[in-house]
Design a protein around this motif. Structure first.
Motif, PDB file in Angstrom:
ATOM      1  N   ARG A   1     -12.599 -52.954  55.442  1.00 40.37           N
ATOM      2  CA  ARG A   1     -11.877 -51.723  55.174  1.00 40.37           C
ATOM      3  C   ARG A   1     -11.413 -51.076  56.477  1.00 40.37           C
ATOM      4  NH1 ARG A   1     -15.329 -47.683  51.742  1.00 40.37           N
ATOM      5  NH2 ARG A   1     -16.467 -47.667  53.732  1.00 40.37           N
TER       6      ARG A   1
ATOM      7  N   THR B   1     -11.570 -48.012  57.011  1.00 42.43           N
ATOM      8  CA  THR B   1     -12.623 -47.033  57.279  1.00 42.43           C
ATOM      9  C   THR B   1     -13.749 -47.605  58.133  1.00 42.43           C
ATOM     10  OG1 THR B   1     -12.135 -46.097  55.104  1.00 42.43           O
ATOM     11  CG2 THR B   1     -14.162 -45.354  56.177  1.00 42.43           C
ATOM     12  N   ASP B   2     -13.953 -48.916  58.062  1.00 36.96           N
ATOM     13  CA  ASP B   2     -15.080 -49.553  58.749  1.00 36.96           C
ATOM     14  C   ASP B   2     -14.685 -50.316  60.004  1.00 36.96           C
ATOM     15  OD1 ASP B   2     -16.665 -48.662  56.620  1.00 36.96           O
ATOM     16  OD2 ASP B   2     -16.227 -50.470  55.441  1.00 36.96           O
TER      17      ASP B   2
ATOM     18  N   GLU C   1      -2.728 -55.018  49.608  1.00 36.28           N
ATOM     19  CA  GLU C   1      -4.065 -55.584  49.524  1.00 36.28           C
ATOM     20  C   GLU C   1      -4.305 -56.601  50.640  1.00 36.28           C
ATOM     21  OE1 GLU C   1      -7.004 -57.763  46.236  1.00 36.28           O
ATOM     22  OE2 GLU C   1      -4.876 -57.449  45.786  1.00 36.28           O
TER      23      GLU C   1
ATOM     24  N   ASN D   1      -4.817 -54.251  55.397  1.00 35.55           N
ATOM     25  CA  ASN D   1      -5.814 -53.439  56.086  1.00 35.55           C
ATOM     26  C   ASN D   1      -5.338 -52.873  57.434  1.00 35.55           C
ATOM     27  OD1 ASN D   1      -7.301 -54.177  53.854  1.00 35.55           O
ATOM     28  ND2 ASN D   1      -8.420 -55.791  54.901  1.00 35.55           N
TER      29      ASN D   1
END
Length: 204
Positions: free
Chosen positions: A102, A104-105, A152, A155
């Motif tokens: 992700r 976010t990560d 999808e 990222n």
């Protein structure tokens, strides 16, 4: 300023870097009359550019996984008195840990590597190529519609392409007064029949 961001939603892949330089040694003449020099990043990319050898153009490796073009390399390709009419920047990279998870990560190192190779390398190439543009010209770089929409598995690369498109607008504003146009394009296969000249080239 002349800039554009042209996207095609069916783009499947990004091709290696191609640099064209009419009038500059040690490049060779293509059928259109332009002198062409082609670069590639590493051995993995080399098979994709080798078919372009039919243009009788020199093919150069440009370094390791991090794209850090320098003035010495520019002189190697174009000569101390070389001129550049247009340049195509087509390189992007992200580490597995950055691209596979992700946004976010994303770890810091993966983010920096992605941005350095996929975005900063274009800014650096524009900086190095600017003095070689003597009579106006154009810079092109490759983008993807994942920069504007969530795709999808794209990222962190979507974030990098958004940054690249922003860089295109700023570079175009700065270099426009010198007659240098800057574009981000997202090419893909097209259904219309190619022109006869192109067919004769790929059959030769």
């Amino acid at each position: 300023m002349r800039s554009s961001v042209v996207a095609r939603p069916d783009q499947q892949e990004i091709r290696p870097t191609t640099v064209r330089s009419p009038g500059a040694a040690p490049a060779h003449s293509a059928p259109s009359g332009a002198d062409v020099a082609i670069t590639y990043l590493n051995d993995k990319a080399k098979p994709h550019v080798e078919p372009l050898a039919r243009l009788e153009a020199p093919i150069h490796a440009v370094g390791r996984s991090r794209a850090r073009p320098g003035r010495a390399g520019v002189r190697t390709y174009f000569g101390d008195r070389g001129e550049l009419d247009f340049l195509v920047h087509s390189i992007a990279f992200s580490t597995k840990d950055a691209l596979g998870g992700r946004v976010t990560d994303v770890p810091r190192e993966g983010f920096l590597t992605t941005m350095e190779i996929s975005c900063w390398s274009f800014i650096r190439m524009a900086h190095l190529a600017e003095p070689l543009i003597k009579r106006g010209g154009a810079f092109f770089t490759m983008t993807y519609h994942g920069s504007q929409f969530v795709v999808e598995n794209y990222n962190i690369m979507g974030v990098a392409k958004a940054a690249l498109e922003s860089a295109v607008r700023y570079v175009a504003t700065e270099l426009g007064p010198k007659g240098i146009r800057v574009h981000a394009i997202s090419p893909a296969l097209s259904r219309p029949a190619p022109p006869p000249a192109f067919l004769s080239l790929i059959r030769s």
